[in-house]
Every structure is written in structure tokens, then in C-alpha cells.
Scaffold this motif. Structure first.
Motif, PDB file in Angstrom:
ATOM      1  N   GLY A   1       0.819  -1.209   0.000  1.00  0.00           N
ATOM      2  CA  GLY A   1       0.000   0.000   0.000  1.00  0.00           C
ATOM      3  C   GLY A   1       0.855   1.262   0.000  1.00  0.00           C
ATOM      4  N   THR A   2       1.923   1.252   0.789  1.00  0.00           N
ATOM      5  CA  THR A   2       2.817   2.410   0.859  1.00  0.00           C
ATOM      6  C   THR A   2       3.526   2.627  -0.466  1.00  0.00           C
ATOM      7  OG1 THR A   2       3.200   2.035   3.222  1.00  0.00           O
ATOM      8  CG2 THR A   2       4.807   3.390   2.047  1.00  0.00           C
ATOM      9  N   VAL A   3       3.965   1.528  -1.074  1.00  0.00           N
ATOM     10  CA  VAL A   3       4.668   1.619  -2.365  1.00  0.00           C
ATOM     11  C   VAL A   3       3.750   2.198  -3.429  1.00  0.00           C
ATOM     12  CG1 VAL A   3       5.736   0.282  -4.226  1.00  0.00           C
ATOM     13  CG2 VAL A   3       6.260  -0.255  -1.829  1.00  0.00           C
ATOM     14  N   LEU A   4       2.503   1.715  -3.482  1.00  0.00           N
ATOM     15  CA  LEU A   4       1.566   2.209  -4.494  1.00  0.00           C
ATOM     16  C   LEU A   4       1.235   3.678  -4.276  1.00  0.00           C
ATOM     17  CD1 LEU A   4      -0.864  -0.861  -4.805  1.00  0.00           C
ATOM     18  CD2 LEU A   4       1.004  -0.196  -6.329  1.00  0.00           C
ATOM     19  N   ARG A   5       1.155   4.090  -3.021  1.00  0.00           N
ATOM     20  CA  ARG A   5       0.897   5.509  -2.715  1.00  0.00           C
ATOM     21  C   ARG A   5       2.042   6.380  -3.233  1.00  0.00           C
ATOM     22  NH1 ARG A   5      -0.644   8.918   1.697  1.00  0.00           N
ATOM     23  NH2 ARG A   5      -0.659  11.013   0.765  1.00  0.00           N
ATOM     24  N   ILE A   6       3.255   5.905  -3.022  1.00  0.00           N
ATOM     25  CA  ILE A   6       4.430   6.651  -3.505  1.00  0.00           C
ATOM     26  C   ILE A   6       4.381   6.779  -5.018  1.00  0.00           C
ATOM     27  CG2 ILE A   6       6.948   6.526  -3.781  1.00  0.00           C
ATOM     28  CD1 ILE A   6       7.035   5.217  -0.976  1.00  0.00           C
ATOM     29  N   LEU A   7       4.093   5.673  -5.713  1.00  0.00           N
ATOM     30  CA  LEU A   7       4.048   5.702  -7.172  1.00  0.00           C
ATOM     31  C   LEU A   7       2.967   6.665  -7.672  1.00  0.00           C
ATOM     32  CD1 LEU A   7       4.426   1.884  -7.966  1.00  0.00           C
ATOM     33  CD2 LEU A   7       6.187   3.651  -8.114  1.00  0.00           C
ATOM     34  N   GLU A   8       1.843   6.659  -7.008  1.00  0.00           N
ATOM     35  CA  GLU A   8       0.738   7.520  -7.418  1.00  0.00           C
ATOM     36  C   GLU A   8       1.097   8.996  -7.280  1.00  0.00           C
ATOM     37  OE1 GLU A   8      -3.944   8.442  -6.201  1.00  0.00           O
ATOM     38  OE2 GLU A   8      -2.801   6.870  -5.145  1.00  0.00           O
ATOM     39  N   GLU A   9       1.673   9.370  -6.138  1.00  0.00           N
ATOM     40  CA  GLU A   9       2.015  10.773  -5.911  1.00  0.00           C
ATOM     41  C   GLU A   9       3.146  11.225  -6.836  1.00  0.00           C
ATOM     42  OE1 GLU A   9       0.247  12.742  -4.089  1.00  0.00           O
ATOM     43  OE2 GLU A   9      -1.030  11.117  -3.343  1.00  0.00           O
ATOM     44  N   PHE A  10       4.096  10.310  -7.096  1.00  0.00           N
ATOM     45  CA  PHE A  10       5.178  10.644  -8.027  1.00  0.00           C
ATOM     46  C   PHE A  10       4.613  10.881  -9.429  1.00  0.00           C
ATOM     47  CE2 PHE A  10       9.080   8.499  -5.804  1.00  0.00           C
ATOM     48  CZ  PHE A  10       8.951   9.393  -4.747  1.00  0.00           C
ATOM     49  N   ARG A  11       3.696   9.998  -9.823  1.00  0.00           N
ATOM     50  CA  ARG A  11       3.115  10.096 -11.175  1.00  0.00           C
ATOM     51  C   ARG A  11       2.330  11.397 -11.326  1.00  0.00           C
ATOM     52  NH1 ARG A  11       1.452   5.475 -11.387  1.00  0.00           N
ATOM     53  NH2 ARG A  11       2.819   4.500 -12.944  1.00  0.00           N
ATOM     54  N   LYS A  12       1.614  11.788 -10.286  1.00  0.00           N
ATOM     55  CA  LYS A  12       0.824  13.025 -10.329  1.00  0.00           C
ATOM     56  C   LYS A  12       1.709  14.274 -10.246  1.00  0.00           C
ATOM     57  CE  LYS A  12      -1.945  12.217  -6.908  1.00  0.00           C
ATOM     58  NZ  LYS A  12      -3.061  12.350  -5.930  1.00  0.00           N
ATOM     59  N   GLY A  13       2.942  14.093  -9.759  1.00  0.00           N
ATOM     60  CA  GLY A  13       3.849  15.227  -9.637  1.00  0.00           C
ATOM     61  C   GLY A  13       3.733  15.970  -8.335  1.00  0.00           C
ATOM     62  N   THR A  14       2.984  15.421  -7.374  1.00  0.00           N
ATOM     63  CA  THR A  14       2.815  16.106  -6.091  1.00  0.00           C
ATOM     64  C   THR A  14       3.996  15.849  -5.146  1.00  0.00           C
ATOM     65  OG1 THR A  14       1.548  14.201  -5.288  1.00  0.00           O
ATOM     66  CG2 THR A  14       0.303  16.051  -6.230  1.00  0.00           C
ATOM     67  N   GLN A  15       4.746  14.794  -5.407  1.00  0.00           N
ATOM     68  CA  GLN A  15       5.912  14.476  -4.576  1.00  0.00           C
ATOM     69  C   GLN A  15       7.064  14.016  -5.483  1.00  0.00           C
ATOM     70  OE1 GLN A  15       6.097  14.930  -1.328  1.00  0.00           O
ATOM     71  NE2 GLN A  15       3.927  15.437  -1.000  1.00  0.00           N
ATOM     72  N   ASN A  16       8.271  14.144  -4.957  1.00  0.00           N
ATOM     73  CA  ASN A  16       9.446  13.726  -5.728  1.00  0.00           C
ATOM     74  C   ASN A  16      10.387  12.817  -4.954  1.00  0.00           C
ATOM     75  OD1 ASN A  16       9.333  15.127  -8.391  1.00  0.00           O
ATOM     76  ND2 ASN A  16       9.217  16.940  -7.074  1.00  0.00           N
ATOM     77  N   GLU A  17      10.194  12.720  -3.648  1.00  0.00           N
ATOM     78  CA  GLU A  17      11.131  11.920  -2.860  1.00  0.00           C
ATOM     79  C   GLU A  17      10.442  11.430  -1.592  1.00  0.00           C
ATOM     80  OE1 GLU A  17      13.987  11.219   0.384  1.00  0.00           O
ATOM     81  OE2 GLU A  17      12.766  13.033   0.228  1.00  0.00           O
ATOM     82  N   SER A  18      10.813  10.226  -1.160  1.00  0.00           N
ATOM     83  CA  SER A  18      10.281   9.679   0.082  1.00  0.00           C
ATOM     84  C   SER A  18      11.369   8.845   0.745  1.00  0.00           C
ATOM     85  CB  SER A  18       9.044   8.821  -0.195  1.00  0.00           C
ATOM     86  OG  SER A  18       8.503   8.331   1.021  1.00  0.00           O
ATOM     87  N   SER A  19      11.501   8.957   2.070  1.00  0.00           N
ATOM     88  CA  SER A  19      12.587   8.273   2.773  1.00  0.00           C
ATOM     89  C   SER A  19      12.072   7.494   3.978  1.00  0.00           C
ATOM     90  CB  SER A  19      13.623   9.298   3.257  1.00  0.00           C
ATOM     91  OG  SER A  19      14.159  10.031   2.179  1.00  0.00           O
ATOM     92  N   PHE A  20      12.730   6.370   4.255  1.00  0.00           N
ATOM     93  CA  PHE A  20      12.408   5.519   5.406  1.00  0.00           C
ATOM     94  C   PHE A  20      13.721   4.996   5.973  1.00  0.00           C
ATOM     95  CE2 PHE A  20       9.143   5.177   2.164  1.00  0.00           C
ATOM     96  CZ  PHE A  20       7.962   5.391   2.850  1.00  0.00           C
ATOM     97  N   TRP A  21      13.729   4.588   7.239  1.00  0.00           N
ATOM     98  CA  TRP A  21      14.874   3.893   7.805  1.00  0.00           C
ATOM     99  C   TRP A  21      14.359   2.838   8.760  1.00  0.00           C
ATOM    100  CZ3 TRP A  21      14.177   9.083   7.568  1.00  0.00           C
ATOM    101  CH2 TRP A  21      13.776   9.754   8.724  1.00  0.00           C
ATOM    102  N   ILE A  22      14.968   1.659   8.667  1.00  0.00           N
ATOM    103  CA  ILE A  22      14.495   0.510   9.438  1.00  0.00           C
ATOM    104  C   ILE A  22      15.687  -0.230  10.032  1.00  0.00           C
ATOM    105  CG2 ILE A  22      12.467   0.224   7.958  1.00  0.00           C
ATOM    106  CD1 ILE A  22      13.932  -2.158   6.649  1.00  0.00           C
ATOM    107  N   ASN A  23      15.420  -0.993  11.091  1.00  0.00           N
ATOM    108  CA  ASN A  23      16.430  -1.887  11.646  1.00  0.00           C
ATOM    109  C   ASN A  23      16.243  -3.251  10.999  1.00  0.00           C
ATOM    110  OD1 ASN A  23      17.805  -0.268  13.731  1.00  0.00           O
ATOM    111  ND2 ASN A  23      15.740  -0.109  14.596  1.00  0.00           N
ATOM    112  N   PHE A  24      17.321  -3.754  10.402  1.00  0.00           N
ATOM    113  CA  PHE A  24      17.234  -5.007   9.655  1.00  0.00           C
ATOM    114  C   PHE A  24      18.479  -5.820   9.953  1.00  0.00           C
ATOM    115  CE2 PHE A  24      17.949  -7.401   5.641  1.00  0.00           C
ATOM    116  CZ  PHE A  24      16.778  -8.146   5.625  1.00  0.00           C
TER     117      PHE A  24
END
Length: 323
Positions: free
Chosen positions: A255-278
Motif C-alpha cells: 500500500g505504501t509503495v503504491l501511494r508513492i508511485l501515485e504521488e510521483f506520477r501526479k507530480g505532487t511528490q518527488n522523494e520519500s525516505s524511510f529507515w528501518i532496523n534489519f
């Protein structure tokens, strides 16, 4: 007698061929004074050492004959090539004869002949400074001097320290270097990028060596590329190429990935960042919209990096610690 530099009023930068001759002139005058002041019968080794150092004037002769004179000939001044070269040869003969007498310890004859050599060199230096160099500076162009200086590198100088580059090569920050240079490498089998040329092999090596996981998803949400780094954060296999990106992530994050793709495609966003412990490491995950020059959406790049060690950096490190 030591001559003064009659071209001294013409200020030249360090490394200019005439400036190098001037520095050598100072050295030669000093050596001549030392030689005149010594008694070879009492200080034979020192006398011989000074004589040998003075004999490196041969490099000066060779630079003039093979560099300076040819440039002057192009300007139709042939006098130095004809007259001064003969003077060089006379001095060469005097050096050769005097060397034999020094080595034979014929000190009486050395004291008789050395003044002729010393006087001959002083006359030569005087002619250089009052005639040769002033006229050369007037006749030759800056391009001539630069080209001449390159040729002198192979012959060498009397000086114990290599002269500075000419023209002086000042440090220019890469961001301010706009010089268009002739390419020193072949462009065969390369592609031209915004700046520079690389072969497919070089591009692959670059992407493999970068300490990043990179995945490129096109404008149709299909995975078209990922790099094969030595130590990837998240495993990948060739099977994902051509696959829809939503099937390349765990269900809980789709769901998060698809949201990112949608906003990028619309031009409302250009970058998104996350950090996790792995697996005990801190992983930085970033998504960037890819757009062409007309701002058309061309996909997204996913970039993952292990920043555990980077996050722990403190202070400064300016020295190499390999040893």
C-alpha cells in the motif's frame, strides 16, 4: 667577473624558459667564483666536484640548441644557431681538455687553462643576457614558450630542483573547470552521457561497486533494472526484471509503495525516505521520482543503503590510515 641580468626588468613567471636560464645563470656564476677561488693542488676533490657540477652546463647548451634555437629559426633569426652553437662546441672542447688535466693531476696546466674556460663561459652568459634572451622574448609568442617548455622536460636543467610548471597549473575546483579538452581515451563502444563517456562494462562495474542497492521501476510500474552489488541489503534475482513492482514487496508494505508511485506520477511528490532496523543494521531506504527534461514521469528509483557505520561517524578524519 659575473654578469648582471640585463633582462631583469622584464618580470617573468617561475618556470618560464628564460626565467629558468636566469636561475641557472646565478648558479653558474656562483660555481665560477668557487672554481676561481680554489687551488686544485690543495683541494683536488673539491675542485673536481665543482668542475663536474659546472659541466652540467651541457644541459643548458642542449636546451638552447634543440629548443630555443629552432624556435628562433622559425622567426628567421638564424644567428644563434650558427654562431652561438660554435661557441658551445669550443667550450665543450675546453671542458674535455681540462678534465684530462685535472684527472692527470697536472695542476700547473689546470691553473693555466681554467681561466680560459671561465672567461669563455662568462662571455657566453653576457651575450645571452644582452642579446639572445632580450631578442627571444621580443620575437617569440606565449604559445612558443609553452611549447618550448614542454620540450625541455626531456633534456633537463642544471638546477637541482625541478622548475615549476609553465604555465603554472593552479588548482581549479571541478565545479569551476569548464575547459573543453581533447579526449585522451577512445570512445569506441561507449555511450555519451550528460557528462562523459562509458562502455557498458564500465557502467556495470560502476553500479556494482557503489555501496548502494538500486532498483529502477519504469513509468509502467515494471522493474527494468537492479544493480548486482557484492553485498546487497535486500536480495534480488533476475526474475524480478519485467515484474510489476507491487509484487516485489511484502503485502504489508504494498500500500505504501503504491501511494508513492501515485504521488510521483501526479507530480505532487518527488522523494520519500524511510529507515528501518534489519538484521541488527540501520538501513536507509529512499525513493526518487525520475523525470525527463520536460518533467514527464519516467519511473522511480529505489535506493537502499546500510548506514550503520556512517551514523556512528564523529569528528573528522583527514589522514590515510592504511599503514
Amino acid at each position: 667577473m659575473s654578469i648582471q641580468d640585463s633582462t631583469e626588468k622584464i618580470i617573468l613567471p617561475k618556470g618560464h624558459p628564460i626565467e629558468i636560464y636566469r636561475e641557472e645563470t646565478k648558479m653558474i656564476n656562483s660555481l665560477l667564483e668557487e672554481l676561481e677561488a680554489l687551488d686544485p693542488s690543495e683541494e683536488n676533490q673539491k675542485y673536481y666536484n665543482i668542475f663536474n657540477q659546472l659541466h652540467t652546463i651541457e644541459k643548458r647548451f642542449e636546451r638552447k640548441e634543440n629548443q630555443l634555437f629552432p624556435f628562433l629559426e622559425k622567426r628567421r633569426w638564424n644567428g644563434p644557431s650558427m654562431g652561438m652553437w660554435s661557441f658551445h662546441d669550443n667550450l665543450r672542447d675546453q671542458f674535455r681538455l681540462l678534465r684530462k688535466k685535472i684527472e692527470a693531476r697536472d695542476y700547473e696546466q689546470v691553473l693555466t687553462d681554467a681561466p680560459y674556460l671561465i672567461n669563455g663561459i662568462q662571455r657566453l652568459l653576457y651575450t645571452e643576457e644582452t642579446v639572445l634572451f632580450p631578442n627571444a622574448l621580443e620575437l617569440l609568442s606565449e604559445k612558443d614558450w609553452i611549447e618550448m617548455r614542454k620540450g625541455e622536460e626531456e633534456i633537463g636543467w642544471m638546477l637541482t630542483v625541478t622548475p615549476p610548471n609553465y604555465p603554472e597549473q593552479e588548482y581549479i575546483h571541478p565545479a569551476n573547470d569548464h575547459t573543453k579538452r581533447e579526449l585522451s581515451f577512445s570512445t569506441e563502444n561507449t555511450a555519451h552521457y550528460d557528462e562523459g563517456y562509458m562502455t557498458v562494462e564500465q557502467v556495470n562495474l560502476l553500479l556494482k561497486t557503489m555501496p548502494l542497492d538500486i532498483t529502477y521501476v519504469d513509468e509502467n510500474d515494471k522493474v527494468i533494472f537492479y544493480n548486482r552489488g557484492e553485498e546487497r541489503v535486500f536480495p534480488r534475482s533476475a526474475g524480478i526484471i519485467g515484474r510489476e513492482v507491487k509484487f516485489c514487496h511484502p503485502p504489508k508494505s504494498v500500500g505504501t509503495v503504491l501511494r508513492i508511485l501515485e504521488e510521483f506520477r501526479k507530480g505532487t511528490q518527488n522523494e520519500s525516505s524511510f529507515w528501518i532496523n534489519f538484521k541488527g543494521r540501520l538501513i536507509y531506504i529512499r525513493y526518487f521520482a525520475v523525470r525527463d527534461a520536460q518533467k514527464n514521469y519516467k519511473g522511480v528509483i529505489e535506493m537502499s543503503q546500510d548506514i550503520t557505520d556512517i551514523k556512528n561517524i564523529e569528528g573528522e578524519k583527514r589522514l590515510l590510515d592504511w599503514d
